[in-house]
Design a protein around this motif. Structure first.
Motif, PDB file in Angstrom:
ATOM      1  N   LYS A   1      17.551  -1.545   5.778  1.00  0.00           N
ATOM      2  CA  LYS A   1      17.256  -0.190   5.311  1.00  0.00           C
ATOM      3  C   LYS A   1      15.960  -0.192   4.517  1.00  0.00           C
ATOM      4  CE  LYS A   1      19.367   3.658   2.746  1.00  0.00           C
ATOM      5  NZ  LYS A   1      19.382   4.619   3.859  1.00  0.00           N
ATOM      6  N   ALA A   2      15.145   0.827   4.728  1.00  0.00           N
ATOM      7  CA  ALA A   2      13.866   0.919   4.026  1.00  0.00           C
ATOM      8  C   ALA A   2      14.085   1.244   2.558  1.00  0.00           C
ATOM      9  CB  ALA A   2      12.990   1.984   4.676  1.00  0.00           C
ATOM     10  N   GLU A   3      13.414   0.500   1.682  1.00  0.00           N
ATOM     11  CA  GLU A   3      13.468   0.830   0.250  1.00  0.00           C
ATOM     12  C   GLU A   3      12.816   2.180  -0.012  1.00  0.00           C
ATOM     13  OE1 GLU A   3      11.792  -2.223  -2.145  1.00  0.00           O
ATOM     14  OE2 GLU A   3      12.984  -3.833  -1.232  1.00  0.00           O
ATOM     15  N   HIS A   4      11.710   2.430   0.681  1.00  0.00           N
ATOM     16  CA  HIS A   4      11.013   3.706   0.594  1.00  0.00           C
ATOM     17  C   HIS A   4      10.776   4.186   2.027  1.00  0.00           C
ATOM     18  CE1 HIS A   4      10.350   3.052  -3.677  1.00  0.00           C
ATOM     19  NE2 HIS A   4       9.919   1.827  -3.381  1.00  0.00           N
ATOM     20  N   PRO A   5      11.278   5.359   2.400  1.00  0.00           N
ATOM     21  CA  PRO A   5      11.184   5.820   3.794  1.00  0.00           C
ATOM     22  C   PRO A   5       9.746   5.910   4.276  1.00  0.00           C
ATOM     23  CG  PRO A   5      12.670   7.214   2.518  1.00  0.00           C
ATOM     24  CD  PRO A   5      11.976   6.325   1.539  1.00  0.00           C
TER      25      PRO A   5
ATOM     26  N   ALA B   1       0.813  -1.222   0.000  1.00  0.00           N
ATOM     27  CA  ALA B   1       0.000   0.000   0.000  1.00  0.00           C
ATOM     28  C   ALA B   1       0.842   1.267   0.000  1.00  0.00           C
ATOM     29  CB  ALA B   1      -0.939   0.007   1.208  1.00  0.00           C
ATOM     30  N   GLY B   2       2.157   1.113   0.129  1.00  0.00           N
ATOM     31  CA  GLY B   2       3.035   2.273   0.212  1.00  0.00           C
ATOM     32  C   GLY B   2       3.643   2.383   1.590  1.00  0.00           C
ATOM     33  N   PRO B   3       4.669   3.216   1.749  1.00  0.00           N
ATOM     34  CA  PRO B   3       5.324   3.363   3.045  1.00  0.00           C
ATOM     35  C   PRO B   3       4.319   3.699   4.144  1.00  0.00           C
ATOM     36  CG  PRO B   3       6.551   4.532   1.349  1.00  0.00           C
ATOM     37  CD  PRO B   3       5.263   4.091   0.722  1.00  0.00           C
ATOM     38  N   PRO B   4       4.397   3.027   5.267  1.00  0.00           N
ATOM     39  CA  PRO B   4       3.430   3.280   6.335  1.00  0.00           C
ATOM     40  C   PRO B   4       3.692   4.600   7.053  1.00  0.00           C
ATOM     41  CG  PRO B   4       5.084   1.735   7.090  1.00  0.00           C
ATOM     42  CD  PRO B   4       5.367   1.988   5.636  1.00  0.00           C
ATOM     43  N   VAL B   5       2.749   4.999   7.877  1.00  0.00           N
ATOM     44  CA  VAL B   5       2.928   6.142   8.768  1.00  0.00           C
ATOM     45  C   VAL B   5       3.384   5.592  10.121  1.00  0.00           C
ATOM     46  CG1 VAL B   5       1.810   8.081   9.945  1.00  0.00           C
ATOM     47  CG2 VAL B   5       1.177   7.514   7.592  1.00  0.00           C
TER      48      VAL B   5
END
Length: 291
Positions: free
Chosen positions: A156-160, A117-121
């Protein structure tokens, strides 16, 4: 976007949230309890369709509860099975024991994992409750969006992730952490904005009652109280008055429901009959201004 999801920000807060999203920087929100800091993260997650991962901070919070820990019972079983199978190579056993299948991910590490769904909050709530040692550990996460695990390497996160930190300022947050974040102080809202918040969150409340509630709380915040009521208490009090079928706030109703607004007995005792009458007069004047 925030308003569409039920949160009413002022221009400065909306701007810093926009910058945090565009610049991919963590956002540190400070302010008194109940002014809506945590709600920013909840609203962002809902508006963007992202998962909300919450790390509730407390005194003594450590790496095992915040980031990761090893599943020791499963590791012991793996060692026993390897020995029973005749495995004697220690490095081979260690590589199987310290693998991802035995790693228990806690909120910080979970937020770095890929998500369809995309990088979480990631909400790091009430950071001021922790100690400086935990702040020091957070620096790597906030600066590089990664966590170093000695036995496994660097994750490491692929997408922050979108990181929101909150603090009630019971102590000062270290400068090293603040430098890695965008910063915003969330204060108590003006009467106009608090009325808009009340209308947004409780659309069925009467117009006259909503103005009177806001006027009463705005006046109450000017009193010398141990704990001033926040927006959360305003919404709770308005909801309580609706439950009581109140059309207006009278002296008896106000005194009977002070425990919704005030959480300390000394504050309630200080708000006696004379104080309630004074606050209702101020509320009437504010209501006329807002009308």
């Amino acid at each position: 976007m925030l308003s569409g999801a039920g949160y009413v920000p002022d221009r400065a807060l909306a701007t810093v949230v926009h910058l945090a999203l565009r610049m991919r920087r963590p956002l540190l929100l400070e302010g008194e309890a109940g002014v809506g800091k945590t709600e920013v993260a909840r609203t962002l997650a809902a508006a963007l369709g992202r998962r909300l991962i919450r790390l509730q901070c407390y005194e003594g919070l450590d790496l095992a509860a915040a980031a990761y820990e090893w599943n020791y019972p499963a590791q012991m079983i793996a060692i026993r099975l390897a020995e029973a199978a005749g495995e004697r190579d220690k490095d081979e056993i260690a590589s199987g024991v310290f693998s991802e299948r035995h790693l228990l991910r806690r909120p910080l590490l979970e937020a770095l994992m890929p998500d369809p769904a995309g990088p979480p909050v990631l909400l790091i709530d009430e950071l001021d409750r922790t100690d400086e040692a935990f702040e020091a550990f957070l620096l790597e996460v906030l600066a590089d969006f990664q966590i170093s695990i000695p036995e496994l390497g660097t994750v490491k996160a692929e997408h922050p992730p979108i990181i929101i930190l909150t603090s009630n300022r019971t102590r000062e947050i270290h400068d090293a952490l603040k430098r890695r974040c965008l910063y915003h102080w969330v204060g108590y809202p003006s009467a106009e904005r608090e009325l808009e918040i009340l209308r947004t969150r409780l659309p069925d409340i009467g117009e006259s009652l909503s103005r009177q509630v806001v006027g009463f709380v705005q006046a109450l915040r000017r009193d010398d109280l141990f704990k001033v009521p926040g927006v959360a208490e305003t919404l709770d009090w308005a909801a309580a008055l609706v439950e009581l079928d109140a059309v207006t706030v009278g002296p008896d109703t106000a005194r009977d429901t002070l425990g919704v607004l005030l959480k300390y007995q000394d504050d309630i005792a200080r708000t006696d009959a004379a104080a309630v009458t004074r606050l209702l007069d101020a509320a009437r004047r504010t209501s006329e201004t807002l009308a």
